[in-house]
Design an enzyme around this catalytic site. Structure first.
Site, PDB file in Angstrom:
ATOM      1  N   LYS A  82       0.846  -1.086   0.087  1.00 34.50           N
ATOM      2  CA  LYS A  82       0.060   0.150   0.042  1.00 34.50           C
ATOM      3  C   LYS A  82       0.861   1.222   0.076  1.00 34.50           C
ATOM      4  CE  LYS A  82      -3.715   2.235   0.549  1.00 34.50           C
ATOM      5  NZ  LYS A  82      -3.528   3.045  -0.877  1.00 34.50           N
ATOM      6  N   LYS A 106       5.317   3.586   8.371  1.00 36.51           N
ATOM      7  CA  LYS A 106       4.251   4.501   8.657  1.00 36.51           C
ATOM      8  C   LYS A 106       2.883   3.414   8.823  1.00 36.51           C
ATOM      9  CE  LYS A 106       3.792   7.914   5.345  1.00 36.51           C
ATOM     10  NZ  LYS A 106       3.521   8.877   4.393  1.00 36.51           N
ATOM     11  N   LYS A 118       5.547   2.009  -2.946  1.00 34.52           N
ATOM     12  CA  LYS A 118       5.400   3.236  -3.664  1.00 34.52           C
ATOM     13  C   LYS A 118       5.633   3.183  -5.049  1.00 34.52           C
ATOM     14  CE  LYS A 118       4.646   7.745  -2.113  1.00 34.52           C
ATOM     15  NZ  LYS A 118       4.112   8.099  -0.714  1.00 34.52           N
ATOM     16  N   GLY A 157      -2.638   8.390  -4.215  1.00 33.93           N
ATOM     17  CA  GLY A 157      -2.158   9.445  -4.846  1.00 33.93           C
ATOM     18  C   GLY A 157      -0.857   9.775  -3.954  1.00 33.93           C
ATOM     19  N   ASP A 158      -0.033  10.942  -4.442  1.00 36.40           N
ATOM     20  CA  ASP A 158       1.023  11.409  -3.863  1.00 36.40           C
ATOM     21  C   ASP A 158       1.354  12.692  -4.714  1.00 36.40           C
ATOM     22  OD1 ASP A 158       3.267  10.918  -1.624  1.00 36.40           O
ATOM     23  OD2 ASP A 158       4.257  11.569  -3.307  1.00 36.40           O
ATOM     24  N   THR A 201      -4.704  13.586   5.008  1.00 34.11           N
ATOM     25  CA  THR A 201      -3.263  13.858   5.440  1.00 34.11           C
ATOM     26  C   THR A 201      -3.292  15.108   6.137  1.00 34.11           C
ATOM     27  OG1 THR A 201      -2.884  12.755   3.433  1.00 34.11           O
ATOM     28  CG2 THR A 201      -1.000  13.820   4.477  1.00 34.11           C
ATOM     29  N   ASN A 232      -2.313  19.370  -2.056  1.00 35.69           N
ATOM     30  CA  ASN A 232      -3.190  18.554  -1.386  1.00 35.69           C
ATOM     31  C   ASN A 232      -3.098  18.655   0.285  1.00 35.69           C
ATOM     32  OD1 ASN A 232      -3.930  15.791   0.239  1.00 35.69           O
ATOM     33  ND2 ASN A 232      -5.612  16.259  -1.069  1.00 35.69           N
TER      34      ASN A 232
HETATM   35  P1  NDP Z   1       0.550  18.043  -4.460  1.00 36.35           P
HETATM   36  O1  NDP Z   1       1.142  17.637  -5.808  1.00 36.35           O
HETATM   37  O2  NDP Z   1      -0.802  18.150  -4.192  1.00 36.35           O
HETATM   38  O3  NDP Z   1       1.274  19.139  -3.990  1.00 36.35           O
HETATM   39  C1  NDP Z   1       2.925  19.446  -3.973  1.00 36.35           C
HETATM   40  C2  NDP Z   1       3.145  20.716  -3.359  1.00 36.35           C
HETATM   41  O4  NDP Z   1       4.512  20.634  -3.066  1.00 36.35           O
HETATM   42  C3  NDP Z   1       3.147  21.712  -4.503  1.00 36.35           C
HETATM   43  O5  NDP Z   1       2.913  22.795  -4.093  1.00 36.35           O
HETATM   44  C4  NDP Z   1       4.601  21.592  -5.226  1.00 36.35           C
HETATM   45  O6  NDP Z   1       4.691  22.847  -5.982  1.00 36.35           O
HETATM   46  C5  NDP Z   1       5.433  21.409  -3.982  1.00 36.35           C
HETATM   47  N1  NDP Z   1       6.566  20.505  -4.400  1.00 36.35           N
HETATM   48  C6  NDP Z   1       6.684  19.597  -4.877  1.00 36.35           C
HETATM   49  N2  NDP Z   1       7.823  19.118  -5.324  1.00 36.35           N
HETATM   50  C7  NDP Z   1       8.740  20.200  -4.963  1.00 36.35           C
HETATM   51  C8  NDP Z   1      10.192  20.459  -4.978  1.00 36.35           C
HETATM   52  N3  NDP Z   1      10.853  19.633  -5.531  1.00 36.35           N
HETATM   53  N4  NDP Z   1      10.403  21.583  -4.549  1.00 36.35           N
HETATM   54  C9  NDP Z   1       9.640  22.720  -4.153  1.00 36.35           C
HETATM   55  N5  NDP Z   1       8.022  22.405  -4.026  1.00 36.35           N
HETATM   56  C10 NDP Z   1       7.533  21.261  -4.620  1.00 36.35           C
HETATM   57  O7  NDP Z   1       1.309  16.784  -3.381  1.00 36.35           O
HETATM   58  P2  NDP Z   1       0.508  16.337  -2.065  1.00 36.35           P
HETATM   59  O8  NDP Z   1       0.198  17.498  -1.218  1.00 36.35           O
HETATM   60  O9  NDP Z   1      -0.026  15.281  -2.113  1.00 36.35           O
HETATM   61  O10 NDP Z   1       2.112  15.749  -1.457  1.00 36.35           O
HETATM   62  C11 NDP Z   1       2.929  16.842  -0.603  1.00 36.35           C
HETATM   63  C12 NDP Z   1       3.908  15.946   0.240  1.00 36.35           C
HETATM   64  O11 NDP Z   1       3.020  15.157   1.268  1.00 36.35           O
HETATM   65  C13 NDP Z   1       4.745  14.951  -0.287  1.00 36.35           C
HETATM   66  O12 NDP Z   1       6.019  14.766   0.306  1.00 36.35           O
HETATM   67  C14 NDP Z   1       3.938  13.768  -0.166  1.00 36.35           C
HETATM   68  O13 NDP Z   1       4.874  12.505  -0.387  1.00 36.35           O
HETATM   69  C15 NDP Z   1       3.425  13.852   1.277  1.00 36.35           C
HETATM   70  N6  NDP Z   1       2.330  13.092   1.568  1.00 36.35           N
HETATM   71  C16 NDP Z   1       1.255  12.945   0.713  1.00 36.35           C
HETATM   72  C17 NDP Z   1       0.075  12.255   1.291  1.00 36.35           C
HETATM   73  C18 NDP Z   1      -1.382  12.482   0.420  1.00 36.35           C
HETATM   74  O14 NDP Z   1      -2.385  12.108   1.022  1.00 36.35           O
HETATM   75  N7  NDP Z   1      -1.286  13.104  -0.820  1.00 36.35           N
HETATM   76  C19 NDP Z   1       0.160  11.411   2.322  1.00 36.35           C
HETATM   77  C20 NDP Z   1       1.266  11.494   3.202  1.00 36.35           C
HETATM   78  C21 NDP Z   1       2.172  12.185   2.685  1.00 36.35           C
HETATM   79  P3  NDP Z   1       4.550  22.831  -7.541  1.00 36.35           P
HETATM   80  O15 NDP Z   1       3.210  22.828  -7.946  1.00 36.35           O
HETATM   81  O16 NDP Z   1       5.557  24.078  -7.831  1.00 36.35           O
HETATM   82  O17 NDP Z   1       5.143  21.687  -8.121  1.00 36.35           O
HETATM   83  O1  2IT Z   2       2.714   9.133   1.456  1.00 37.24           O
HETATM   84  C1  2IT Z   2       1.718   8.450   1.765  1.00 37.24           C
HETATM   85  O2  2IT Z   2       1.349   7.892   2.764  1.00 37.24           O
HETATM   86  C2  2IT Z   2       0.636   8.769   0.541  1.00 37.24           C
HETATM   87  N1  2IT Z   2       1.149   9.547  -0.257  1.00 37.24           N
HETATM   88  C3  2IT Z   2      -0.583   7.966   0.817  1.00 37.24           C
HETATM   89  C4  2IT Z   2      -0.694   6.765   0.425  1.00 37.24           C
HETATM   90  C5  2IT Z   2      -1.840   6.101   0.468  1.00 37.24           C
HETATM   91  O3  2IT Z   2      -1.926   4.746   0.042  1.00 37.24           O
HETATM   92  O4  2IT Z   2      -3.036   6.521   0.719  1.00 37.24           O
END
Ligand code: NDP
Ligand code: 2IT
Length: 438
Positions: A82, A106, A118, A157-158, A201, A232
């Site tokens: 997952k 996690k 992943k 997603g991520d 999240t 997100n």
């Molecule tokens: P999104 O794609 O929705 O948003 C990502 C954000 O981070 C955007 O604002 C993006 O800017 C910025 N970003 C991405 N890469 C970079 C970089 N190299 N340098 C600077 N800014 C960057 O992703 P999420 O919000 O889903 O994910 C954000 C973080 O949270 C990640 O680390 C992810 O692994 C983690 N996460 C997400 C989960 C989820 O359910 N979605 C769960 C747990 C953790 P830009 O638009 O300019 O690229």
């Molecule tokens: O980093 C993470 O925990 C996620 N991007 C969510 C993974 C998931 O299976 O919901």
């Protein structure tokens, strides 16, 4: 670590993630002969399976585009693989191995039966039309479908993968297999998705901060928070901070940071959601839209004074210097929405300053936890209401926090949440590996 590095040359993020866990769990292994004999940690540091493939698709001009696709299946010792899919130009095998490794611990912490994986691609969605994103997702699934399934591996997603992409991926999976079942999470409600998965999240990260603050008799109301990212996780972190009466003063993207000392109040947040999820524009526009806000081109938010920090963009986005600036600016609590956003040097600074530091694998586990609830809803052909899911999310975040405290409390009362999360996450997986033999 020498063996890990030799076996994965150049994968620096992966080495960083393994080193961090190893440091916490080595004393536990030294005290438990069964773990040492079964070589549990060494086994966990090699993925069960790595799938790498070519993704070929046609862009709007009719030209053929080629990307790399991957799925790293790290461990299914306690449940089906997952974890999310990331579409970003920085994606490579080392990054996905670090993310899959973190996901194992996690997912174990959530108390739900989920293994760790992943995947993703170096595809860059920025500037691509809906049609291009759809064709890319379809081409990606044309290979991925044979490696996943509701009791095999359940992606979500991520970065760069949200509701739109999950919809396209799910549609192609259904066409290829003729099966409508819970093979992906983060689906829209029409496809069997769970209420509150998009919010989970960010909300969870704030609930975790609330728990950490409570250990010091403190609360969120009235606090000022810096938040990085504007996707997100960042959006729903700000939403929940507003609900608790805290004030978020920054957001960022890969271009820079906006600072709004008046606070990113609900009306402004609604505008950000439309900017990022609808028009897919740059956060810079915020400073033109709202009087008093400023844009710091090419900068991160950590020099802005705050009580709380929520790194919610990407790995290694907060270094030792940034951590020093946060502590100097009065920050007393860091709750990580992103995966491994703080460098090892930054973590050392937080530790020395004795501030509350909630590592991503604990603080951001709310997303995958609600994914786990989505899996149970799909398997049982049932649906939970928003309040029900929120209650469960809060209860899971509380139990993760309690486990971190249990395994991370030191003699002087200080809680090392990183150590606590690593040991609590590791122990459950290690026991399962020992029980299942070689
Ligand atoms: P999104 O794609 O929705 O948003 C990502 C954000 O981070 C955007 O604002 C993006 O800017 C910025 N970003 C991405 N890469 C970079 C970089 N190299 N340098 C600077 N800014 C960057 O992703 P999420 O919000 O889903 O994910 C954000 C973080 O949270 C990640 O680390 C992810 O692994 C983690 N996460 C997400 C989960 C989820 O359910 N979605 C769960 C747990 C953790 P830009 O638009 O300019 O690229
Ligand atoms: O980093 C993470 O925990 C996620 N991007 C969510 C993974 C998931 O299976 O919901």
């Amino acid at each position: 670590m020498e063996t890990v590095v030799a076996g994965s040359p150049g994968e620096k993020e992966f080495h960083q993630a393994v080193r961090e866990v190893a440091r916490s769990v080595m004393p536990v292994i030294a005290a438990n002969k069964a773990y040492a004999e079964a070589r549990v940690l060494e086994r966990l540091a090699v993925p069960d399976r790595v799938i790498a493939f070519r993704v070929t698709w046609v862009d709007d001009r009719g030209a053929i585009q080629i990307n790399r696709g991957y799925r790293v299946q790290m461990s299914n010792a306690i449940g089906p693989y997952k974890g999310g899919l990331r579409f970003h130009p920085s994606v490579n095998l080392g990054v996905l191995k670090f993310l899959a490794f973190e996901q194992v611990f996690k997912n174990s912490l959530t108390t739900l039966p989920m293994g760790g994986a992943k995947g993703g691609s170096d595809f860059d969605p920025h500037g691509r039309s809906d049609g291009e994103v759809m064709r890319f997702c379809q081409a990606f699934m044309n290979e991925l479908f044979r490696h996943i399934g509701p009791d095999v591996d359940v992606p979500a997603g991520d970065i760069g993968v949200g509701g739109r992409e999950i919809g396209y991926l799910f549609g192609q999976y259904r066409r290829l297999t003729n099966r409508f079942h819970g093979v992906l999470t983060g689906k829209g409600l029409n496809l069997g998705g769970s209420r509150l998965r998009p919010e989970a999240t960010g909300y969870g990260t704030v609930y975790f901060a609330q728990e950490m603050l409570a250990t010091r008799g403190d609360a969120l109301a009235g606090k000022t928070a810096t938040v990085s990212g504007s996707g997100n996780v960042a959006q729903y972190t700000v939403e929940k901070l507003n609900e608790f009466g805290a004030k978020a003063v920054t957001l960022s993207d890969s271009g820079g940071t906006i600072v709004d000392r008046e606070g990113i109040v609900p009306e402004k947040l609604a505008w950000v959601k439309e900017l990022k999820n609808g028009r897919r524009g740059r956060i810079q526009e915020y400073a033109d839209q709202f009087k008093g806000a400023t844009y710091l081109a090419g900068r991160r938010p950590w020099s802005v004074p705050c009580d709380l920090a929520f790194p919610s963009a990407t790995q290694n986005e907060l270094d030792g210097e940034d951590a020093g600036a946060l502590v100097k600016g009065g920050c007393l609590c860091v709750s990580e929405g992103a995966n491994m956003p703080s460098t090892p040097e930054a973590i050392d600074v937080f530790r020395e300053a004795r501030i509350l530091y909630g590592p991503g694998k604990a603080a951001n586990a709310g997303g995958v936890a609600v994914s786990g609830l989505e899996m149970t809803q799909n398997a049982g052909c049932m649906r939970r209401g928003r309040d029900d899911v929120d209650r469960q999310l809060q209860s899971i975040m509380k139990s993760i926090h309690a486990n971190c405290v249990r395994f991370g409390r030191e003699d002087d009362g200080f809680v090392d949440y990183l150590k606590g999360a690593n040991i609590a996450g590791f122990t459950k997986v290690a026991d399962a590996i020992v029980e299942q033999g070689v």
